[in-house]
Write an enzyme that holds these catalytic residues in place. Sequence first.
Site, PDB file in Angstrom:
ATOM      1  N   HIS A 150      32.257  40.820  37.977  1.00 42.16           N
ATOM      2  CA  HIS A 150      31.831  39.611  37.271  1.00 42.16           C
ATOM      3  C   HIS A 150      32.713  38.404  37.534  1.00 42.16           C
ATOM      4  CE1 HIS A 150      33.940  42.136  34.165  1.00 42.16           C
ATOM      5  NE2 HIS A 150      34.671  41.054  34.127  1.00 42.16           N
TER       6      HIS A 150
ATOM      7  N   HIS B 142      41.328  30.540  34.266  1.00 41.39           N
ATOM      8  CA  HIS B 142      41.859  31.038  32.998  1.00 41.39           C
ATOM      9  C   HIS B 142      43.091  31.883  33.262  1.00 41.39           C
ATOM     10  CE1 HIS B 142      37.715  30.699  30.797  1.00 41.39           C
ATOM     11  NE2 HIS B 142      38.362  29.548  30.837  1.00 41.39           N
TER      12      HIS B 142
ATOM     13  N   THR C  34      35.466  35.299  26.320  1.00 39.12           N
ATOM     14  CA  THR C  34      34.129  34.804  26.692  1.00 39.12           C
ATOM     15  C   THR C  34      33.268  35.899  27.309  1.00 39.12           C
ATOM     16  OG1 THR C  34      34.775  34.128  28.917  1.00 39.12           O
ATOM     17  CG2 THR C  34      35.105  32.505  27.144  1.00 39.12           C
ATOM     18  N   THR C  35      33.757  37.116  27.259  1.00 39.57           N
ATOM     19  CA  THR C  35      32.997  38.269  27.767  1.00 39.57           C
ATOM     20  C   THR C  35      33.040  39.357  26.685  1.00 39.57           C
ATOM     21  OG1 THR C  35      35.018  39.017  28.850  1.00 39.57           O
ATOM     22  CG2 THR C  35      33.431  37.850  30.225  1.00 39.57           C
TER      23      THR C  35
HETATM   24  O1  1SD Z   1      36.158  36.652  30.946  1.00 40.60           O
HETATM   25  C1  1SD Z   1      37.427  37.203  30.804  1.00 40.60           C
HETATM   26  C2  1SD Z   1      37.358  38.676  31.090  1.00 40.60           C
HETATM   27  O2  1SD Z   1      37.015  38.867  32.436  1.00 40.60           O
HETATM   28  C3  1SD Z   1      38.637  39.309  30.856  1.00 40.60           C
HETATM   29  O3  1SD Z   1      39.501  38.866  31.864  1.00 40.60           O
HETATM   30  C4  1SD Z   1      39.116  38.923  29.493  1.00 40.60           C
HETATM   31  C5  1SD Z   1      40.529  39.338  29.247  1.00 40.60           C
HETATM   32  O4  1SD Z   1      40.662  40.687  29.107  1.00 40.60           O
HETATM   33  O5  1SD Z   1      39.137  37.532  29.355  1.00 40.60           O
HETATM   34  C6  1SD Z   1      37.925  36.947  29.429  1.00 40.60           C
HETATM   35  S1  1SD Z   1      38.199  35.248  29.046  1.00 40.60           S
HETATM   36  O6  1SD Z   1      37.931  35.057  27.642  1.00 40.60           O
HETATM   37  O7  1SD Z   1      39.542  34.894  29.411  1.00 40.60           O
HETATM   38  N1  1SD Z   1      37.220  34.366  29.842  1.00 40.60           N
HETATM   39 ZN    ZN Z   2      37.764  33.508  31.471  1.00 36.18          ZN
END
Ligand code: 1SD
Ligand code: ZN
Length: 249
Positions: free
Chosen positions: A65, A108, A191-192
């Site tokens: 993803h 991020h 966000t996931t």
């Molecule tokens: O979307 C990411 C997800 O892939 C994972 O890395 C998670 C951290 O464990 O973070 C989210 S996010 O909220 O940083 N987008």
């Molecule tokens: Zn992210």
Amino acid sequence: QSQVTCDSRCQGPNAWVNVNPSCGNNRQSPINIVTRKTKVDERLVPFKFSGYDNVFDTFVRNNGHTIQANIPILATISGGNLGETYKAVQLHLHWGTNGGPGSEHTLHIVHMKLRYNRIEDALRDPAGLAVLGFFYQESNSINKKYNQITNALSSIENIDGNTTLRRVSLGQYILPEESMYNYYRYYGSLTTPGCTEAVVWSVFEKAIPLHREQLKAFSNLKFPDGSPMVETFRPVQPRNGRTVYHSSS
Ligand code: 1SD
Ligand code: ZN
């Protein structure tokens, strides 16, 4: 038995709530930051970065993803009204389609409180994680600090593809320190899925420049079904009365 027909509302991000009820909770991310509605918070002083210029080798991986790289060294942030020190755990990106204008292309860097050893512990704390979010903007020149990562994408097009990034630092992927004095702060979630509401979000005003070809390179990655990995961001979520603050400097 009647046949269940599915449309865009029961697939993808809008359907996460069916599997992970947290994805329907009331402090979800991302949100649309309406800058003129943000409030100054004098406590949002500049961040202190430590270990951000230390050089390391790491894998960058297509996890189906996004592309993600874990941080194998101790690099921390403090200040910024975080209350305590957080350590960088991983970085990953989100992008639109072909680097096109109007699409959200973001970096991020996920941090967790230094005192935790496991992400699960951080996820039980409403401020257990601190994510630094940076936007990219198209520029006319190549951002050489990103050459290694954008050139690596062609070798990790498929799911689980991974390659080594050599002698990189976190500092090379962000902005000069004084360009990071202006940022927005709100309390949100991953966000996931599971959409855990454990994240202090800091979103920087200034964008990181990347050449259009560098931005476009991300769209050559593939989802597990072989289709182009594009639009890898979650749509904006309701603000539900949350205030977004901004630093005063
Ligand atoms: O979307 C990411 C997800 O892939 C994972 O890395 C998670 C951290 O464990 O973070 C989210 S996010 O909220 O940083 N987008
Ligand atoms: Zn992210």
